[in-house]
Design an enzyme around this catalytic site. Sequence first.
Site, PDB file in Angstrom:
ATOM      1  N   SER A 148       0.824  -1.212   0.000  1.00  0.00           N
ATOM      2  CA  SER A 148       0.000   0.000   0.000  1.00  0.00           C
ATOM      3  C   SER A 148       0.858   1.262   0.000  1.00  0.00           C
ATOM      4  O   SER A 148       1.998   1.267   0.465  1.00  0.00           O
ATOM      5  CB  SER A 148      -0.912   0.023   1.224  1.00  0.00           C
TER       6      SER A 148
HETATM    7  N1  SAH Z   1      -0.729  -4.810   4.131  1.00  0.00           N
HETATM    8  C1  SAH Z   1      -0.012  -4.811   2.878  1.00  0.00           C
HETATM    9  C2  SAH Z   1      -0.937  -4.628   1.718  1.00  0.00           C
HETATM   10  C3  SAH Z   1      -1.222  -5.902   1.062  1.00  0.00           C
HETATM   11  S1  SAH Z   1      -2.339  -5.794  -0.306  1.00  0.00           S
HETATM   12  C4  SAH Z   1       1.087  -3.778   2.924  1.00  0.00           C
HETATM   13  O1  SAH Z   1       1.725  -3.674   3.933  1.00  0.00           O
HETATM   14  O2  SAH Z   1       1.341  -3.095   1.982  1.00  0.00           O
HETATM   15  C5  SAH Z   1      -3.737  -6.628   0.341  1.00  0.00           C
HETATM   16  C6  SAH Z   1      -3.558  -8.066   0.668  1.00  0.00           C
HETATM   17  O3  SAH Z   1      -4.823  -8.543   1.125  1.00  0.00           O
HETATM   18  C7  SAH Z   1      -3.192  -8.965  -0.496  1.00  0.00           C
HETATM   19  O4  SAH Z   1      -1.993  -9.608  -0.222  1.00  0.00           O
HETATM   20  C8  SAH Z   1      -4.341  -9.944  -0.591  1.00  0.00           C
HETATM   21  O5  SAH Z   1      -3.958 -11.253  -0.942  1.00  0.00           O
HETATM   22  C9  SAH Z   1      -4.881  -9.892   0.820  1.00  0.00           C
HETATM   23  N2  SAH Z   1      -6.262 -10.370   0.994  1.00  0.00           N
HETATM   24  C10 SAH Z   1      -7.356 -10.163   0.223  1.00  0.00           C
HETATM   25  N3  SAH Z   1      -8.437 -10.802   0.735  1.00  0.00           N
HETATM   26  C11 SAH Z   1      -8.012 -11.413   1.883  1.00  0.00           C
HETATM   27  C12 SAH Z   1      -8.632 -12.232   2.866  1.00  0.00           C
HETATM   28  N4  SAH Z   1      -9.927 -12.569   2.794  1.00  0.00           N
HETATM   29  N5  SAH Z   1      -7.888 -12.672   3.887  1.00  0.00           N
HETATM   30  C13 SAH Z   1      -6.569 -12.377   3.992  1.00  0.00           C
HETATM   31  N6  SAH Z   1      -5.915 -11.618   3.105  1.00  0.00           N
HETATM   32  C14 SAH Z   1      -6.624 -11.135   2.058  1.00  0.00           C
END
Ligand code: SAH
Length: 301
Positions: A148
């Site tokens: 993000s």
């Molecule tokens: N927190 C991260 C952002 C990751 S992007 C950072 O530090 O930048 C969002 C993530 O959410 C993705 O890896 C995606 O696979 C995950 N995601 C989506 N739906 C999800 C769910 N139901 N349970 C767990 N993770 C999920």
Amino acid sequence: MTEKTKRFPLTLSSVVEKQGAAKRRPGEAASSQTAARNAVELGKRELPNTASSKPVAKPVSPSLTTAARLAGASAAVPSASTGTRAAPLVSEGVRKAMVERVAKQGVRDTKVLAAMMEVQRHLFMEPGLASQAYIDASLPIGYHQTISQPYIVARMIEIMRANRLGGELNRVLEIGTGCGYQAAVLSLVAKEVFSIERIKPLHELAKSNLRPMRIANIRLHYGDGMLGLPQAAPFDGIILAAAGLEVPQALLEQLTIGGRLVAPVGARHQVLQLIERTSQTEWTSSTLEACHFVPLRPGTV
Ligand code: SAH
């Protein structure tokens, strides 16, 4: 509230359950979260009603002083795997500029700004992208997912901290570990961080990114975050890093009374939603600024 300064490297016992090192898949572009769109939306950001309960409204320079000190403390991360990535391009100065930008964009919480200063964002990316780690953008981490944008990471944590518990956060839950960056930032503002990821190789990637940082208070889980983590609940704060059409009921039930959940909600047009639990049976909800996240999906892969 006591301001406990945690420093990297910390002892890490929790992150590691298994040694299975994950390889990122190169070249997998992912990018539904765009910096450009977020930058545009920043201009029309609305503050929540609750924003007035936030701690201080001034602290840009004091925070950076603190942040600079923290960064000094974290300068040496003695890991072979990080050595090649610690190029001058990704020095403390660049990170300081990122934090200053985030502060200018409206994040006021000094503890959050200090945490952003401490965590070396470039260590969460593949080396080819490390030089872009501190720009104001979300970037691909493989599997069609993104790390993000720095601003939104800071903003969500700031909102979560502005609670009726005086910013006190014992357990927090993150849905969507991705590469582990936000979990690392959270580890500096909460006593315990639980983070769930549904894509196995990303869960592994986060483990291998976090392992050399030796952060003792992060627990990573592989699973469907839409179900929350009942065995560790309740949580003083919950952050979703992926957008659903609504916030799953299970997560609401896992908030402490007085706790806050911050989540992007929507499909093409998304907004940040703040939900606060006010009693055993009541929650309040407010809509904050526009945002753009990857989708929240059920199940695991
Ligand atoms: N927190 C991260 C952002 C990751 S992007 C950072 O530090 O930048 C969002 C993530 O959410 C993705 O890896 C995606 O696979 C995950 N995601 C989506 N739906 C999800 C769910 N139901 N349970 C767990 N993770 C999920």
